[in-house]
Design an enzyme around this catalytic site. Structure first.
Site, PDB file in Angstrom:
ATOM      1  N   LYS A  22      34.041  58.416  44.516  1.00 33.63           N
ATOM      2  CA  LYS A  22      33.744  57.211  45.304  1.00 33.63           C
ATOM      3  C   LYS A  22      34.739  56.101  44.946  1.00 33.63           C
ATOM      4  O   LYS A  22      35.465  56.223  43.942  1.00 33.63           O
ATOM      5  CB  LYS A  22      32.296  56.772  45.078  1.00 33.63           C
ATOM      6  CG  LYS A  22      31.970  56.414  43.656  1.00 33.63           C
ATOM      7  CD  LYS A  22      30.461  56.396  43.431  1.00 33.63           C
ATOM      8  CE  LYS A  22      30.176  55.924  42.024  1.00 33.63           C
ATOM      9  NZ  LYS A  22      28.814  56.231  41.595  1.00 33.63           N
ATOM     10  N   TYR A  39      45.664  24.406  38.501  1.00 39.10           N
ATOM     11  CA  TYR A  39      44.725  23.599  39.287  1.00 39.10           C
ATOM     12  C   TYR A  39      43.748  22.833  38.396  1.00 39.10           C
ATOM     13  O   TYR A  39      43.305  23.329  37.363  1.00 39.10           O
ATOM     14  CB  TYR A  39      43.905  24.493  40.224  1.00 39.10           C
ATOM     15  CG  TYR A  39      44.707  25.025  41.388  1.00 39.10           C
ATOM     16  CD1 TYR A  39      45.276  24.165  42.333  1.00 39.10           C
ATOM     17  CD2 TYR A  39      44.893  26.397  41.555  1.00 39.10           C
ATOM     18  CE1 TYR A  39      46.005  24.660  43.406  1.00 39.10           C
ATOM     19  CE2 TYR A  39      45.618  26.902  42.626  1.00 39.10           C
ATOM     20  CZ  TYR A  39      46.175  26.024  43.541  1.00 39.10           C
ATOM     21  OH  TYR A  39      46.893  26.509  44.597  1.00 39.10           O
TER      22      TYR A  39
HETATM   23  C1  LIG Z   1      28.824  57.026  40.383  1.00 40.48           C
HETATM   24  C2  LIG Z   1      27.834  58.097  40.318  1.00 40.48           C
HETATM   25  C3  LIG Z   1      28.013  59.164  39.446  1.00 40.48           C
HETATM   26  C4  LIG Z   1      29.160  59.214  38.468  1.00 40.48           C
HETATM   27  O1  LIG Z   1      29.019  58.227  37.474  1.00 40.48           O
HETATM   28  P1  LIG Z   1      30.079  58.087  36.290  1.00 40.48           P
HETATM   29  O2  LIG Z   1      29.412  57.214  35.318  1.00 40.48           O
HETATM   30  O3  LIG Z   1      31.301  57.462  36.885  1.00 40.48           O
HETATM   31  O4  LIG Z   1      30.359  59.427  35.787  1.00 40.48           O
HETATM   32  C5  LIG Z   1      27.092  60.203  39.486  1.00 40.48           C
HETATM   33  N1  LIG Z   1      26.039  60.161  40.329  1.00 40.48           N
HETATM   34  C6  LIG Z   1      25.835  59.148  41.179  1.00 40.48           C
HETATM   35  C7  LIG Z   1      24.660  59.174  42.075  1.00 40.48           C
HETATM   36  C8  LIG Z   1      26.710  58.084  41.201  1.00 40.48           C
HETATM   37  O5  LIG Z   1      26.488  57.068  42.031  1.00 40.48           O
END
Ligand SMILES: *Cc1c(COP(=O)(O)O)cnc(C)c1O
Length: 377
Positions: free
Chosen positions: A40, A265
């Site tokens: 993702k 700034y």
């Molecule tokens: C992001 C996610 C993972 C992986 O998590 P990590 O900590 O990056 O390994 C696994 N399962 C679900 C449902 C996720 O959203």
């Protein structure tokens, strides 16, 4: 770099380190347990198109995504294995992902009904995963600790039970004690589902557990772990995992400013002595968060240069008074680098007040990415 189109800031991504981290991760899996690589956020900012071939080389059987664009990119990169969406989806998303063979999660009766309608009309359909809330993300898993939840579960199974190929949950905490409790509850809930349906446990893939679960070493009894972060070396350098991304920009100006000058700034920062300041070609638009004001530093010629004043949109100002050779065109490393002052995970998370997956996905999506293999592990 000199011949390239000279971006203001860029991410350097080490493909060979991703491969090495993957190899180490696969080596940690309990016997017979499968691995789902989570891609993702465009592979945590690393670029799906570049990461997928590395996964294919080592035979990763399953990929987790969230958006349809990610699913498309995974298929475009030649992956033909199982792809699971790791969150609930709208009917529009579900329809849009049919052609890419995305296996969807079901955590509510409403979704089950939508899936049934969509699948009824579709030529191609993929397996589904029953998402449970064991125990306590309360995000998109079905809570079957209650009578009402059990009722809903039975209705879901009535609607689409024959399409279910997996049962999953996402553990909210990975310290040994809460993890053991979550794992036991999940095992118990999977049994309940099988006892109350036509589903055979042996025909179902149970999956739960992420990077922290795998690294915890606590056995959780699932058939598959879903890991993202582990590929990018956020954690456990002592096991050989190495960070896979560096963020760099350039010195674009060096100037001398007298004691008493204000910097940036709102004149938030003032020079107590005459200083030599460098303007660096990254600001919050490139992922150098404004929160790093008063605690940031960049690495120039292997030396730390403190960042002064408020972070601008496209620039920051660093104090290079102690880096005599600093000049226009020098690389300014925001994350990574070599030598004793290299900016690693601890310094970066302290500076930016957040976790490395947040930083990597942000940096990788805001800046051009340059891939390399040469660094070695
Ligand atoms: C992001 C996610 C993972 C992986 O998590 P990590 O900590 O990056 O390994 C696994 N399962 C679900 C449902 C996720 O959203």
């Amino acid at each position: 770099m000199a011949q390239m189109s000279e971006p203001s800031a860029w991410c350097l991504i080490d493909r060979d380190r991703i491969s090495r981290n993957l190899e180490l991760a696969l080596g940690l899996l309990p016997q017979g347990v499968r691995f789902c690589a989570v891609l993702k956020a465009d592979a945590y900012g690393h670029g799906i198109a570049q990461v997928v071939p590395l996964l294919r080389e080592q035979g990763v059987p399953c990929i987790g995504i969230t958006s349809n664009a990610e699913a498309r990119a995974v298929r475009a990169a030649g992956f033909t294995g199982t792809m699971i969406r790791l969150r609930a989806a709208t009917p529009q998303e579900i329809k849009g992902a049919l052609k890419d063979g995305v296996e969807e999660q079901v955590g509510s009766l409403a979704t089950a009904r939508q899936l049934r309608a969509i699948h009824g009309a579709a030529k191609t359909i993929s397996g589904l995963h029953l998402a449970l809330n064991a125990d306590g993300m309360s995000r998109d898993g079905l809570e079957i600790a209650t009578k009402a939840g059990q009722q809903e579960c039975l209705q879901i199974l009535d609607e689409i039970g024959q399409r279910i190929v997996g049962v999953c949950t996402h553990f909210p905490a990975n310290d040994p004690e809460p993890l053991q409790e979550s794992a036991a509850l999940f095992t118990q809930q999977v049994s309940w589902v099988c006892d109350n349906s036509q589903l055979e446990r042996s025909a179902l893939l149970s999956h739960a557990g992420s990077t922290l679960t795998l690294l915890s070493g606590v056995p959780v009894g699932t058939d598959m772990y879903r890991c993202g972060a582990i590929l990018y070396g956020f954690l456990k350098p002592e096991l050989g995992f190495l960070p896979t991304m560096e963020l760099q920009a350039r010195v674009v100006q060096v100037g001398d400013y007298p004691a008493g000058s204000s910097v940036g700034y709102d004149r938030d920062s003032r020079l107590e002595a005459d200083r030599r300041l460098a303007c660096i070609s990254i600001g919050y638009a490139g992922g150098y968060g404004r929160i790093a004001q008063d605690r940031g530093a960049v690495l120039i010629r292997d030396q730390l240069a403190p960042v002064l004043g408020k972070v601008s949109m496209n620039t920051i100002v660093a104090d290079v008074s102690d880096i005599a050779a600093a000049q226009i065109g020098d690389v300014a490393t925001v994350f990574g680098g070599s030598g004793p002052q290299a900016i690693g995970p601890d310094r970066a998370t302290a500076q930016f007040g957040t976790i490395l997956p947040d930083l990597f996905s942000d940096w990788g999506m805001r800046n051009p990415r340059i891939y390399r293999d040469h660094k070695g592990c």
